[in-house]
Design an enzyme around this catalytic site. Structure first.
Site, PDB file in Angstrom:
ATOM      1  N   SER A 280      34.247  48.496  37.326  1.00 52.27           N
ATOM      2  CA  SER A 280      34.401  50.314  37.227  1.00 52.27           C
ATOM      3  C   SER A 280      35.588  49.963  36.101  1.00 52.27           C
ATOM      4  O   SER A 280      35.539  50.540  35.085  1.00 52.27           O
ATOM      5  CB  SER A 280      34.205  51.168  38.502  1.00 52.27           C
TER       6      SER A 280
ATOM      7  N   LYS B 158      36.980  47.252  34.143  1.00 51.32           N
ATOM      8  CA  LYS B 158      36.459  46.947  32.807  1.00 51.32           C
ATOM      9  C   LYS B 158      35.572  47.389  32.163  1.00 51.32           C
ATOM     10  O   LYS B 158      35.527  46.901  31.142  1.00 51.32           O
ATOM     11  CB  LYS B 158      36.386  45.341  33.643  1.00 51.32           C
TER      12      LYS B 158
ATOM     13  N   GLU C 174      31.661  32.178  41.719  1.00 51.14           N
ATOM     14  CA  GLU C 174      33.346  31.977  42.119  1.00 51.14           C
ATOM     15  C   GLU C 174      33.896  31.999  40.779  1.00 51.14           C
ATOM     16  O   GLU C 174      33.224  30.738  39.823  1.00 51.14           O
ATOM     17  CB  GLU C 174      32.606  30.899  43.114  1.00 51.14           C
TER      18      GLU C 174
ATOM     19  N   ASP D 295      38.577  36.693  32.275  1.00 48.81           N
ATOM     20  CA  ASP D 295      39.545  36.688  33.624  1.00 48.81           C
ATOM     21  C   ASP D 295      40.992  36.938  32.748  1.00 48.81           C
ATOM     22  O   ASP D 295      41.446  36.932  32.043  1.00 48.81           O
ATOM     23  CB  ASP D 295      38.959  35.692  33.610  1.00 48.81           C
ATOM     24  N   SER D 296      41.282  37.621  33.384  1.00 50.63           N
ATOM     25  CA  SER D 296      42.398  38.003  33.127  1.00 50.63           C
ATOM     26  C   SER D 296      43.551  38.410  34.405  1.00 50.63           C
ATOM     27  O   SER D 296      43.098  38.794  35.805  1.00 50.63           O
ATOM     28  CB  SER D 296      42.163  39.710  32.526  1.00 50.63           C
TER      29      SER D 296
ATOM     30  N   TYR E 291      47.238  46.478  38.425  1.00 49.81           N
ATOM     31  CA  TYR E 291      48.426  46.563  38.643  1.00 49.81           C
ATOM     32  C   TYR E 291      49.043  47.441  37.578  1.00 49.81           C
ATOM     33  O   TYR E 291      49.954  47.554  37.206  1.00 49.81           O
ATOM     34  CB  TYR E 291      49.113  44.669  38.103  1.00 49.81           C
ATOM     35  N   ASP E 292      48.468  48.037  37.179  1.00 47.42           N
ATOM     36  CA  ASP E 292      48.940  49.368  35.749  1.00 47.42           C
ATOM     37  C   ASP E 292      49.777  50.240  36.419  1.00 47.42           C
ATOM     38  O   ASP E 292      51.409  50.235  36.018  1.00 47.42           O
ATOM     39  CB  ASP E 292      47.566  49.764  35.569  1.00 47.42           C
TER      40      ASP E 292
ATOM     41  N   HIS F  82      46.308  44.121  26.507  1.00 44.43           N
ATOM     42  CA  HIS F  82      46.061  42.528  26.397  1.00 44.43           C
ATOM     43  C   HIS F  82      44.552  41.863  26.415  1.00 44.43           C
ATOM     44  O   HIS F  82      43.810  41.538  25.520  1.00 44.43           O
ATOM     45  CB  HIS F  82      46.266  41.463  27.787  1.00 44.43           C
TER      46      HIS F  82
END
Length: 210
Positions: free
Chosen positions: A13, A15, A42, A71-72, A160-161, A186
């Protein structure tokens, strides 16, 4: 782009909110794959770019729409680049089949207990496919440098913010407004590059101001 609707190869959500905020000024509507009944793909690869391409092809094939995949993750120098591609699943175990952000953050704090070197960066790889068989995927990268704290700070953002501290601002990513974060993150960096590449590919004038 033949359609202004694209499928996002994610159900995260956070993103979804960020991409819609960044792309809505361009008249692009981002729909998460879950709303179209598309299951998650996957992510078995060791690199962000391989996983992003796999996710984009999967979402485009099952939806028939252009697809955007992200993908981050966060890469911590003292941990040799971990969590890296495992960022969303860092705390995965037999007991935790679907670890929460809090679980992942807690494990990162534990891994860095007593460690003085706290430098890290968020990395984002974006892949855009006009179709599932697109032979020339557009790929863009973004990096955001900072440090990892030993306790969360801030109520915004996700992932991880709350642990990601930006020394130049004196704040964590979770203490920034959505607008502030989108300008320097990023993901914001990568998306600006992707939009420019999309403009070149389609030879179409797009307002690049986000």
């Amino acid at each position: 782009m033949s359609s202004k609707k694209i499928v996002l190869a994610s159900n995260n959500s956070g993103k979804v909110r960020e991409f819609n905020a960044l792309l809505s000024p361009l008249g692009i509507e981002v729909t998460p794959q879950g709303l179209l009944g598309i299951p998650s793909c996957e992510e078995p690869f060791p690199s962000f770019v391989e996983n992003a391409i796999a996710k984009a092809r999967h979402a485009s094939k099952l939806s028939g729409l252009p697809a955007l995949a992200d993908d981050s993750g966060v890469c911590v120098d003292a941990l040799g680049g971990l969590p890296g591609v495992l960022s969303a699943r860092f705390a995965l175990s037999d007991q935790k089949k679907d670890p929460s952000d809090a679980d992942n953050n807690a494990l990162l704090i534990k891994k860095l207990s007593g460690v003085q070197q706290r430098s890290a960066h968020f990395t984002c790889t974006l892949v855009f496919l006009s179709s599932a068989d697109d032979p020339e995927p557009l790929i863009a990268f973004g990096h955001w440098h900072g440090e990892i704290l030993d306790a969360p700070q801030g109520e915004h953002g996700f992932g991880y913010d709350p642990l990601f501290f930006i020394p130049a601002l004196g704040k964590t990513a979770a203490e920034l407004s959505a607008e502030e974060k989108n300008q320097i993150s990023h993901r914001g960096q990568a998306l600006n590059i992707l939009v420019q590449e999309l403009h070149k590919k389609l030879n179409k004038k797009i307002d690049l101001s986000l």
